[in-house]
Design an enzyme around this catalytic site. Structure first.
Site, PDB file in Angstrom:
ATOM      1  CG  ASP A 132       7.539   2.631   1.027  1.00  0.00           C
ATOM      2  OD1 ASP A 132       8.543   3.167   0.534  1.00  0.00           O
ATOM      3  OD2 ASP A 132       6.696   3.264   1.709  1.00  0.00           O
ATOM      4  CD  GLU A 164      10.057   6.463   3.374  1.00  0.00           C
ATOM      5  OE1 GLU A 164       8.983   7.079   3.221  1.00  0.00           O
ATOM      6  OE2 GLU A 164      11.168   7.016   3.340  1.00  0.00           O
TER       7      GLU A 164
END
Length: 330
Positions: A183, A226
Site C-alpha cells: 500500500d 493505491e
C-alpha cells in the site's frame, strides 16, 4: 449419462468436420475453446494437440479450478474423417462425477460443431473455429478483462484466480511461495497536492516499478486505489522478504511525475514510499486466501510501525540472507 451422441439431430456429420486449412484465399481457421463463464473467462485456448484433457488435476492440459469439475473430467480428441480426410473434434466425458453437458444435454461423447457450448462444473465453454483475427480479438478481450487498465497488472479477481491455481500446484509439488500485500504511503496527499491526473500517472508508474522489481513469472496485481499485491512462486520466507525489500527500495528512489503528461507546466517530480506485508506458504498457512489476509495484517503492522518498511506476518530474528533465485518455469 445418455447414450453416445454424434451431435444435434438434423445436421450431417460433414458439418462437424471443419478443416484447419481453408482454400480460396480464406484465412486459416483453427479449433479453440473460449470460456464464457468461470475463472478463465474469454480465454481462447487452442486445440493444438491430438488429445486435450480438461479437469482439476495438475496433469490436465487445461486446468479448471472448479470444485464441481472432476480431476480428469473430459477429453477432446482430434480425428481424421476417413471419407473426407478432414479433421473433426470429439468431446469425451471421462466418467466425471457431475457429467459433461453439450448444448444442454448430458453426453458420453459427441462430435463438436463450430459454436457448440458445453459445461464442465460451473464453466461454460464454447468450441470455435477461429482465424487469426478472431484469435487476436479474443486475446484482447481477455487482456481487458483480467488486467487493470491503468497499471497493466492483474485485477484483484484475476489475482485470486491465479493464486488459487498456483497454490494447488505448490501444494502438490511441495513448493514454497509468498504473498505480498502493498500500500502506498500517504497517497491522498499526492492527489491533493498535484491533482488526480498526476495521481493516476503516479499509480501507472508504480505498476511499472513493481513489475520491474519482480522476477519474470511472478504475479503482480492492483487491488484498487493505491493497494497492490503480488505472489512469488518457488520463494521461501527469506526470499520473499528480499523481493519485498527490492520493491520498497525501488519505489522509494523513483522520481514520479508531479505534472500531468502534456501539460505546459515545467516538469516536476515527487517521491513516494510503500509499505509491504509478507506471508509465506507453508510457514504461515496453506490456504491461499488466508495467506492474503495474513499478508494484509503484516502490511498494517508496517503502517503502524512508521510506514516505508517491510513486515513479515511472522517476524524473524535474523535479517534475510538468501538470494532470490530465478523462478522455476514449467
Amino acid at each position: 449419462m445418455t447414450n453416445k451422441s454424434e451431435g444435434r439431430a438434423g445436421r450431417t456429420e460433414l458439418s462437424t468436420t471443419q478443416s484447419r486449412k481453408v482454400g480460396n484465399g480464406q484465412a486459416e481457421r483453427r479449433p479453440a475453446l473460449v470460456f464464457l463463464r468461470g475463472e478463465l473467462l474469454a480465454v481462447p485456448i487452442p486445440l493444438d494437440r491430438d488429445e486435450v484433457t480438461l479437469g482439476r488435476a495438475l496433469e490436465a492440459d487445461v486446468r479448471i479450478n472448479d470444485s464441481q469439475a472432476s480431476r480428469l473430467h473430459a477429453r477432446i480428441r482430434t480425428e481424421r474423417d476417413e471419407t473426407t480426410d478432414e479433421l473433426r473434434y470429439r468431446l469425451i466425458d471421462l466418467g466425471s462425477t457431475n457429467g459433461t453437458l453439450l448444448n444442454g444435454k448430458a453426453i458420453d461423447e459427441a462430435l463438436l460443431e463450430d459454436g457448440d457450448k458445453f459445461v464442465i462444473g460451473d464453466q461454460l465453454i464454447r468450441f470455435e473455429m477461429l482465424d487469426e483475427i478472431d484469435r487476436e480479438f479474443q486475446q484482447q478481450i481477455h487482456r481487458l478483462l483480467v488486467h487493470d487498465e491503468l497499471t497493466g497488472l492483474l485485477t484483484s479477481k484475476s489475482f485470486f484466480s491465479e493464486l488459487r491455481r498456483e497454490a494447488a500446484r505448490a501444494e502438490a509439488e511441495s513448493m514454497p511461495f509468498c504473498v505480498l500485500m502493498m500500500d502506498l504511503d500517504h497517497f491522498k496527499e499526492v492527489n491533493d497536492t498535484y491533482g488526480h491526473l498526476a495521481g493516476s500517472e503516479t499509480l501507472e508508474e508504480v505498476g511499472t516499478v513493481i513489475k520491474s522489481a519482480l522476477r519474470a513469472g511472478d504475479v503482480g496485481a492492483r487491488f484498487g486505489g493505491e493497494e497492490f499485491a503480488a505472489f512469488l512462486l518457488d520463494a521461501d520466507y527469506e526470499q520473499g522478504m528480499v523481493a519485498a525489500e527490492r520493491v520498497r527500495a525501488a519505489v522509494e528512489k523513483y522520481a514520479f511525475p508531479a505534472v500531468r503528461r502534456g501539460s505546459s507546466e515545467q516538469a516536476r517530480t515527487h517521491q513516494m514510499t510503500i509499505s509491504i506485508g509478507v506471508a509465506s506458504f507453508p510457514n504461515d498457512a496453506r490456504d491461499p486466501i488466508q495467506l492474503v489476509e495474513m499478508a494484509d495484517t503484516a502490511l498494517y503492522r508496517a503502517k503502524r510501525n512508521g510506514r516505508n518498511r517491510v513486515c513479515a506476518y511472522r517476524p524473524t530474528k535474523h535479517a534475510p540472507r538468501k538470494i532470490l533465485r530465478p523462478r522455476r518455469l514449467s
